[in-house]
Design an enzyme around this catalytic site. Structure first.
Site, PDB file in Angstrom:
ATOM      1  N   LYS A  65       0.799  -1.236   0.000  1.00  0.00           N
ATOM      2  CA  LYS A  65       0.000   0.000   0.000  1.00  0.00           C
ATOM      3  C   LYS A  65       0.836   1.293   0.000  1.00  0.00           C
ATOM      4  O   LYS A  65       0.399   2.317  -0.502  1.00  0.00           O
ATOM      5  CB  LYS A  65      -0.960   0.018   1.197  1.00  0.00           C
ATOM      6  CG  LYS A  65      -2.203  -0.834   1.008  1.00  0.00           C
ATOM      7  CD  LYS A  65      -3.175  -0.565   2.144  1.00  0.00           C
ATOM      8  CE  LYS A  65      -4.465  -1.319   1.968  1.00  0.00           C
ATOM      9  NZ  LYS A  65      -5.496  -0.890   2.917  1.00  0.00           N
ATOM     10  N   ASP A 101     -10.371   3.879   1.631  1.00  0.00           N
ATOM     11  CA  ASP A 101     -10.718   3.328   2.954  1.00  0.00           C
ATOM     12  C   ASP A 101     -11.500   4.328   3.826  1.00  0.00           C
ATOM     13  O   ASP A 101     -12.417   3.941   4.541  1.00  0.00           O
ATOM     14  CB  ASP A 101      -9.450   2.900   3.706  1.00  0.00           C
ATOM     15  CG  ASP A 101      -8.914   1.557   3.216  1.00  0.00           C
ATOM     16  OD1 ASP A 101      -9.699   0.768   2.660  1.00  0.00           O
ATOM     17  OD2 ASP A 101      -7.706   1.311   3.373  1.00  0.00           O
TER      18      ASP A 101
HETATM   19  P1  NAP Z   1      -2.056  -2.332  11.389  1.00  0.00           P
HETATM   20  O1  NAP Z   1      -1.556  -1.171  10.620  1.00  0.00           O
HETATM   21  O2  NAP Z   1      -1.218  -3.560  11.501  1.00  0.00           O
HETATM   22  O3  NAP Z   1      -2.409  -1.822  12.892  1.00  0.00           O
HETATM   23  C1  NAP Z   1      -2.788  -2.748  13.879  1.00  0.00           C
HETATM   24  C2  NAP Z   1      -3.349  -2.015  15.090  1.00  0.00           C
HETATM   25  O4  NAP Z   1      -3.816  -2.996  16.031  1.00  0.00           O
HETATM   26  C3  NAP Z   1      -2.303  -1.175  15.832  1.00  0.00           C
HETATM   27  O5  NAP Z   1      -2.933  -0.055  16.378  1.00  0.00           O
HETATM   28  C4  NAP Z   1      -1.830  -2.159  16.929  1.00  0.00           C
HETATM   29  O6  NAP Z   1      -1.295  -1.510  18.048  1.00  0.00           O
HETATM   30  C5  NAP Z   1      -3.152  -2.811  17.289  1.00  0.00           C
HETATM   31  N1  NAP Z   1      -2.941  -4.097  17.956  1.00  0.00           N
HETATM   32  C6  NAP Z   1      -2.570  -5.269  17.387  1.00  0.00           C
HETATM   33  N2  NAP Z   1      -2.475  -6.227  18.335  1.00  0.00           N
HETATM   34  C7  NAP Z   1      -2.763  -5.642  19.527  1.00  0.00           C
HETATM   35  C8  NAP Z   1      -2.832  -6.093  20.861  1.00  0.00           C
HETATM   36  N3  NAP Z   1      -2.570  -7.380  21.198  1.00  0.00           N
HETATM   37  N4  NAP Z   1      -3.205  -5.238  21.844  1.00  0.00           N
HETATM   38  C9  NAP Z   1      -3.477  -3.929  21.524  1.00  0.00           C
HETATM   39  N5  NAP Z   1      -3.421  -3.440  20.266  1.00  0.00           N
HETATM   40  C10 NAP Z   1      -3.065  -4.278  19.273  1.00  0.00           C
HETATM   41  O7  NAP Z   1      -3.461  -2.840  10.824  1.00  0.00           O
HETATM   42  P2  NAP Z   1      -4.593  -1.990  10.071  1.00  0.00           P
HETATM   43  O8  NAP Z   1      -4.376  -2.086   8.613  1.00  0.00           O
HETATM   44  O9  NAP Z   1      -4.689  -0.657  10.707  1.00  0.00           O
HETATM   45  O10 NAP Z   1      -5.896  -2.875  10.383  1.00  0.00           O
HETATM   46  C11 NAP Z   1      -6.404  -3.018  11.704  1.00  0.00           C
HETATM   47  C12 NAP Z   1      -7.589  -3.995  11.695  1.00  0.00           C
HETATM   48  O11 NAP Z   1      -8.642  -3.444  10.914  1.00  0.00           O
HETATM   49  C13 NAP Z   1      -7.268  -5.358  11.061  1.00  0.00           C
HETATM   50  O12 NAP Z   1      -7.918  -6.338  11.814  1.00  0.00           O
HETATM   51  C14 NAP Z   1      -7.886  -5.289   9.679  1.00  0.00           C
HETATM   52  O13 NAP Z   1      -8.310  -6.550   9.213  1.00  0.00           O
HETATM   53  C15 NAP Z   1      -9.085  -4.385   9.943  1.00  0.00           C
HETATM   54  N6  NAP Z   1      -9.470  -3.603   8.740  1.00  0.00           N
HETATM   55  C16 NAP Z   1     -10.764  -3.684   8.325  1.00  0.00           C
HETATM   56  C17 NAP Z   1     -11.152  -2.958   7.214  1.00  0.00           C
HETATM   57  C18 NAP Z   1     -12.569  -3.066   6.721  1.00  0.00           C
HETATM   58  O14 NAP Z   1     -12.787  -2.764   5.543  1.00  0.00           O
HETATM   59  N7  NAP Z   1     -13.541  -3.398   7.553  1.00  0.00           N
HETATM   60  C19 NAP Z   1     -10.239  -2.133   6.541  1.00  0.00           C
HETATM   61  C20 NAP Z   1      -8.923  -2.067   7.012  1.00  0.00           C
HETATM   62  C21 NAP Z   1      -8.549  -2.807   8.124  1.00  0.00           C
HETATM   63  P3  NAP Z   1       0.283  -1.222  18.150  1.00  0.00           P
HETATM   64  O15 NAP Z   1       0.498   0.043  17.371  1.00  0.00           O
HETATM   65  O16 NAP Z   1       0.530  -1.083  19.591  1.00  0.00           O
HETATM   66  O17 NAP Z   1       0.985  -2.407  17.552  1.00  0.00           O
END
Ligand code: NAP
Length: 270
Positions: A65, A101
């Site tokens: 991305k 998004d």
């Molecule tokens: P990302 O960039 O990897 O960010 C992950 C986030 O989750 C960070 O804030 C991370 O915190 C937090 N996290 C992970 N494990 C954790 C834990 N054990 N305890 C506390 N915080 C934790 O991922 P992303 O792209 O932002 O996506 C996040 C989620 O949204 C994913 O599950 C993805 O599948 C979902 N999503 C859904 C859509 C949709 O269309 N519905 C679109 C995009 C994403 P740290 O910074 O502390 O690591």
């Protein structure tokens, strides 16, 4: 035949082919959408192949991305501010990058809660990853009253807050900021199948505050179950996926496709 695709590594799990191929059929467009696995070391070659084969455009998922931006001839303002491109349109071999998004996030809530207006709402956003960047950008365009980011790694929340001129509070304070909150969003991976639950106590969240989880597997995350039990209006995460895809389809074909219950069910069943 209009060719489109999603590129990523891995990409097998992507729901995007199901969504876009459904719309091709539904809107009588002669098109095809496939998933193309491109290793990060081969991104330029992979994209050159796509251009050569005459694709109309493609979506981009993890881990390309950000890096795809280096290959774009033009990047729209939204994607530039978010710092990531999830949709590319190809015109005469030239690549334009977009990010849909934030639109997907906003539209999901607008459709989920009829007549929802973001203006003057205080938002608490859990998470400071890639999805949060797009969500903050979307929310700022809607004149919300304020955004408070809560993230396990506080430095990431602080950095994001400084960049977008919003607030950040430490993870330990997540329950304390809920009394003023009107929209609570989980944008972490917590609550997803196979991941730990989001440990949050929403007792002090005002009754009319809306709860949204962008995680959609499962559809009813533990957070949303808590919201339902406490009688909060809530919105599931599946619509964000569908509406970000809808805007991409519109970017390629100038057709805003229908997000139907049937399509939603197909994804949940897949
Ligand atoms: P990302 O960039 O990897 O960010 C992950 C986030 O989750 C960070 O804030 C991370 O915190 C937090 N996290 C992970 N494990 C954790 C834990 N054990 N305890 C506390 N915080 C934790 O991922 P992303 O792209 O932002 O996506 C996040 C989620 O949204 C994913 O599950 C993805 O599948 C979902 N999503 C859904 C859509 C949709 O269309 N519905 C679109 C995009 C994403 P740290 O910074 O502390 O690591």
């Amino acid at each position: 035949m209009h060719k489109t695709a999603v590129i990523g590594h891995p990409v097998k799990h992507s729901k995007s082919p199901l969504i876009h191929n459904y719309w091709f059929k539904k809107h009588g467009i002669d098109g095809e959408y496939t998933a193309i696995d491109i290793h990060p070391d081969n991104l330029k070659q992979g994209v050159d192949d796509i251009i050569e084969k005459g694709y109309r455009g493609f979506n981009i998922t993890i881990p390309h991305k950000e890096t795809i931006m280096n290959l774009c001839d033009d990047i729209d303002d939204t994607a530039r501010v978010i710092g990531a491109v999830n949709t590319v349109r190809i015109d005469d071999g030239k690549l334009t990058g977009f990010n849909t998004d934030g639109f997907g996030f906003l539209e999901n809530i607008r459709r989920g809660i009829a007549g929802y207006n973001f203006t003057n709402k205080n938002v608490v956003l859990i998470g400071a990853g890639g999805a949060s960047r797009a969500i903050i950008h979307g929310l700022k365009s809607e004149n919300v009253a304020g955004i408070t980011i809560v993230n396990r790694t506080f430095e990431k929340a602080e950095k994001l807050a400084a960049e977008f001129d919003v607030d950040a509070v430490p993870w330990q304070k997540r329950n304390d900021v809920l009394a003023q909150c009107r929209l609570l969003v989980n944008a972490t991976s917590l609550g997803m199948t196979g991941q730990p639950n989001l440990d949050i106590n929403i007792t002090h969240l005002p009754l009319h505050a809306v709860v949204n989880d962008i995680v959609y597997a499962p559809l009813m995350t533990p957070l949303l179950k808590q919201a339902r039990q406490n009688k909060h209006p809530f919105v599931t995460g599946i619509g964000m996926l569908l509406y970000q895809a809808a805007q991409a389809f519109n970017i390629w074909f100038d057709v805003m496709p229908d997000v139907t219950d049937e399509l939603q069910q197909k994804i949940l069943d897949s």
